[in-house]
Every structure is written in structure tokens, then in C-alpha cells.
Motif scaffolding. Structure first.
Motif, PDB file in Angstrom:
ATOM      1  N   THR A   7       0.829  -1.198   0.000  1.00  0.00           N
ATOM      2  CA  THR A   7       0.000   0.000   0.000  1.00  0.00           C
ATOM      3  C   THR A   7       0.866   1.251   0.000  1.00  0.00           C
ATOM      4  OG1 THR A   7      -0.068   0.116   2.407  1.00  0.00           O
ATOM      5  CG2 THR A   7      -1.744  -1.241   1.321  1.00  0.00           C
ATOM      6  N   GLN A   8       0.221   2.388  -0.245  1.00  0.00           N
ATOM      7  CA  GLN A   8       0.937   3.658  -0.197  1.00  0.00           C
ATOM      8  C   GLN A   8       1.545   3.883   1.179  1.00  0.00           C
ATOM      9  OE1 GLN A   8      -1.120   7.036  -1.856  1.00  0.00           O
ATOM     10  NE2 GLN A   8      -0.047   8.494  -0.526  1.00  0.00           N
ATOM     11  N   SER A  36      -0.821  -2.226  -4.639  1.00  0.00           N
ATOM     12  CA  SER A  36      -2.223  -1.855  -4.816  1.00  0.00           C
ATOM     13  C   SER A  36      -2.289  -0.465  -5.447  1.00  0.00           C
ATOM     14  CB  SER A  36      -2.948  -1.847  -3.463  1.00  0.00           C
ATOM     15  OG  SER A  36      -4.300  -1.457  -3.615  1.00  0.00           O
ATOM     16  N   GLY A  37      -2.692  -0.419  -6.704  1.00  0.00           N
ATOM     17  CA  GLY A  37      -2.698   0.852  -7.418  1.00  0.00           C
ATOM     18  C   GLY A  37      -1.542   0.998  -8.374  1.00  0.00           C
ATOM     19  N   GLY A  38      -0.588   0.062  -8.345  1.00  0.00           N
ATOM     20  CA  GLY A  38       0.499   0.041  -9.306  1.00  0.00           C
ATOM     21  C   GLY A  38       1.359   1.300  -9.292  1.00  0.00           C
ATOM     22  N   ARG A  46       0.775   4.311 -10.102  1.00  0.00           N
ATOM     23  CA  ARG A  46       0.169   5.521  -9.517  1.00  0.00           C
ATOM     24  C   ARG A  46       0.446   5.591  -8.021  1.00  0.00           C
ATOM     25  NH1 ARG A  46      -6.320   7.143  -9.364  1.00  0.00           N
ATOM     26  NH2 ARG A  46      -6.070   8.747  -7.753  1.00  0.00           N
ATOM     27  N   THR A  47       0.339   4.451  -7.329  1.00  0.00           N
ATOM     28  CA  THR A  47       0.600   4.435  -5.894  1.00  0.00           C
ATOM     29  C   THR A  47       2.064   4.716  -5.599  1.00  0.00           C
ATOM     30  OG1 THR A  47      -1.235   2.934  -5.432  1.00  0.00           O
ATOM     31  CG2 THR A  47       0.565   2.954  -3.841  1.00  0.00           C
ATOM     32  N   ASP A  80       2.456   8.467  -5.929  1.00  0.00           N
ATOM     33  CA  ASP A  80       1.832   9.117  -4.771  1.00  0.00           C
ATOM     34  C   ASP A  80       2.706   8.968  -3.525  1.00  0.00           C
ATOM     35  OD1 ASP A  80      -0.552  10.307  -5.696  1.00  0.00           O
ATOM     36  OD2 ASP A  80      -1.599   8.379  -5.708  1.00  0.00           O
ATOM     37  N   SER A  81       3.324   7.801  -3.368  1.00  0.00           N
ATOM     38  CA  SER A  81       4.177   7.550  -2.208  1.00  0.00           C
ATOM     39  C   SER A  81       5.411   8.452  -2.240  1.00  0.00           C
ATOM     40  CB  SER A  81       4.608   6.078  -2.188  1.00  0.00           C
ATOM     41  OG  SER A  81       3.495   5.219  -2.146  1.00  0.00           O
ATOM     42  N   THR A 133       6.340   3.373 -14.330  1.00  0.00           N
ATOM     43  CA  THR A 133       6.295   4.502 -13.397  1.00  0.00           C
ATOM     44  C   THR A 133       6.720   5.793 -14.083  1.00  0.00           C
ATOM     45  OG1 THR A 133       6.799   2.977 -11.589  1.00  0.00           O
ATOM     46  CG2 THR A 133       7.046   5.328 -11.141  1.00  0.00           C
ATOM     47  N   TRP A 179       1.513  12.989 -15.423  1.00  0.00           N
ATOM     48  CA  TRP A 179       0.961  13.412 -14.129  1.00  0.00           C
ATOM     49  C   TRP A 179       0.638  14.909 -14.156  1.00  0.00           C
ATOM     50  CZ3 TRP A 179       0.242   9.583 -10.572  1.00  0.00           C
ATOM     51  CH2 TRP A 179      -0.120   9.956  -9.268  1.00  0.00           C
TER      52      TRP A 179
END
Length: 275
Positions: free
Chosen positions: A15-16, A47-49, A51-52, A55-56, A115, A122
Motif C-alpha cells: 500500500t501507499q 495496490s494501485g500500481g 500511480r501508488t 503518490d508515495s 512509473t 501526471w
């Protein structure tokens, strides 16, 4: 690595929140400028590939930090030099005449991974002007970092890499090897500013018109990256850890470049390179 393999090697979905903790443990701090290389598949099943992952990274550096990624588009080059795969010589002139010109908003990355490609699109991300080896960036320093990238010296002393060195950027390698460490191209240019070049071509827009232009680019010797990286791996400058399942590295760009320039400027290194 396939998605099935990523699932098999993961104990659960990443997860993020988990990735941010991993980034912080590695040494990523708010306000940092990071040049990021990422292999999404080596992280595990996220989870979210991609994009996550992005975001992280943005959460870890915060609103005062800047994220930079390579956004190379090697297809915008002369087809006579293509080798992976090559195309028939009878195609070359047609390709030169019809290749779409570089557009920082539309031209996709090539071989940079999911990524980097998603980061290119983005919201708010800026991209440098070089048609073959651009960089993308998001954050307060993005404009300054990307402002200059000479057509014939895209990794040299007036490049985004040099600008990142000037602002104490860190290099973050998530599951990637030294052979793909773009930052080391700056050391190549500083160690041999008058080194050999090769003839290439690309397609750009100039004065509202599509143009095919010839350029002379510095030759690179990426086979030197792995041996130097092995030395840097044992240096206190570099921090090792894991982001998810991916073996990762974090190190300051400018001191690493200084070490590489010293290493590659030695007479014995130069004689080996001439062989």
C-alpha cells in the motif's frame, strides 16, 4: 517479471502507507530533490500500481520536495543507428520524412518503465526540451532543473543533471541496476568533456515547422557504470534498504559524481577506455 510472479513473491498487497514508511526508512526526507529510477515489478504487487508508487514518492518528499525522472524517447533518433531491433535500410528515408516531431506533452517514453511513463502524464509535471533524453519533474525546483538541456550535450555541465547536483539532489534507485543510473552520464561528460562523439538525427518543431536535424552527441560507456557502482555500494555515502521487495539505494548525486570523475580521469582508466 510478470504480474503473476509479482503476486507470488509478495506476502500481501503493498500500500501507499507501507511504501512511504519504506522510503522514510531508507532516508527520504521532506523537501528532498530526488532523481528516481524505478522497476515497478521488483517492488512486488502494489495496490494501485505505478500511480501508488508516485503518490508515495510525492508524500515522502512533501510539497517542498521535487521528484525528477528520466523520460528518454530513443525512437526519436536516426534509424540507421537502431539495433534493438534494427529496421531495413530501405525504410530509413521514409522514417526520417514521417517521424512525428518531439512534443513534450505527447511523445511517450521508451524503455523507462511504467512509473516513468505515468509520471510523464501526471498533472503539473514539466518536461525538458531534448527530443531523445529528456527529464520530467514535479515540485518547486522543477522549472529550474529542466530549464536548460543543450541539444548536443544533454548530460553535460549545463544539463538537468548538473542543475540537480547544484541543488544537492539525491539519487533513488528502486530495484534498478547501475547500468541504468542516468546520473553517471554527468560524470562521463565532466571526466572527458572533449571525448568522442557520434552523428545522429532527430525530429523537432522549429518556427512552427517540422524539421529533421542532424546532431553530434557524446559517446557513452555504460559498461563502466557497474564497476564504479560496486565501489560506491561499499561507500558510506550510499544507503541500502528495500522499497517493498525491491533492493534500493539512496545517495547524494554531487559527491557520487565527484568520485566517478576522479575514478574515470585516472590515466589507467583512460588507457583502458582507449583499448
Amino acid at each position: 517479471m510478470t504480474e503473476a510472479a509479482a503476486i507470488a513473491r509478495s506476502s500481501g498487497p503493498l500500500t501507499q502507507a507501507r511504501l512511504v514508511v519504506d522510503l522514510q526508512r531508507l532516508g527520504v526526507l521532506p523537501g528532498m530533490t530526488l532523481l528516481v529510477h524505478t522497476s515497478l515489478s521488483r517492488i512486488g504487487w502494489v495496490s494501485g500500481g505505478a500511480r501508488t508508487v508516485i503518490d508515495s514518492l510525492l508524500q515522502a518528499v512533501g510539497p517542498d520536495g521535487t521528484i525528477v525522472m528520466p523520460a528518454q524517447s530513443s525512437e526519436l533518433s536516426d534509424p540507421s543507428g537502431w539495433c534493438d531491433p534494427p529496421v531495413p535500410e530501405s525504410w530509413w528515408e521514409t522514417i526520417r520524412a514521417t517521424m512525428p516531431p518531439y512534443d513534450p506533452h505527447l511523445t511517450p517514453t521508451r524503455g523507462m518503465g511504467q512509473t516513468a511513463e505515468i509520471f510523464r502524464t501526471w498533472p503539473g509535471v514539466q518536461r525538458s526540451a531534448h527530443p531523445q533524453v529528456s527529464f520530467t519533474a514535479l515540485g518547486p525546483l522543477a522549472g529550474d532543473i529542466l530549464a536548460h538541456q543543450p541539444m548536443d550535450d544533454p548530460f553535460g555541465s549545463h544539463s538537468p543533471l548538473a542543475a540537480m547536483a547544484d541543488v544537492n539532489a539525491q539519487v533513488l534507485m528502486i530495484g534498478t541496476g547501475w547500468d541504468t543510473c542516468t546520473a553517471l552520464h554527468l560524470a562521463e561528460r565532466l571526466a572527458a568533456p572533449d571525448g568522442p562523439r557520434f552523428q545522429d538525427g532527430t525530429c523537432i518543431m522549429a518556427d512552427g515547422e517540422r524539421r529533421w536535424i542532424s546532431i553530434r552527441l557524446p559517446e557513452t560507456q555504460t559498461e563502466r557504470f557497474e564497476p564504479f557502482g560496486a565501489k560506491l555500494d561499499g561507500n558510506s555515502l550510499l544507503r541500502h534498504g528495500h522499497i517493498g521487495s525491491a533492493a534500493s539505494r539512496l545517495f547524494p548525486l554531487a559527491p557520487a559524481i565527484h568520485m566517478a570523475v576522479e575514478d574515470w580521469s585516472r590515466p589507467e582508466q583512460q588507457s583502458e577506455n582507449d583499448q
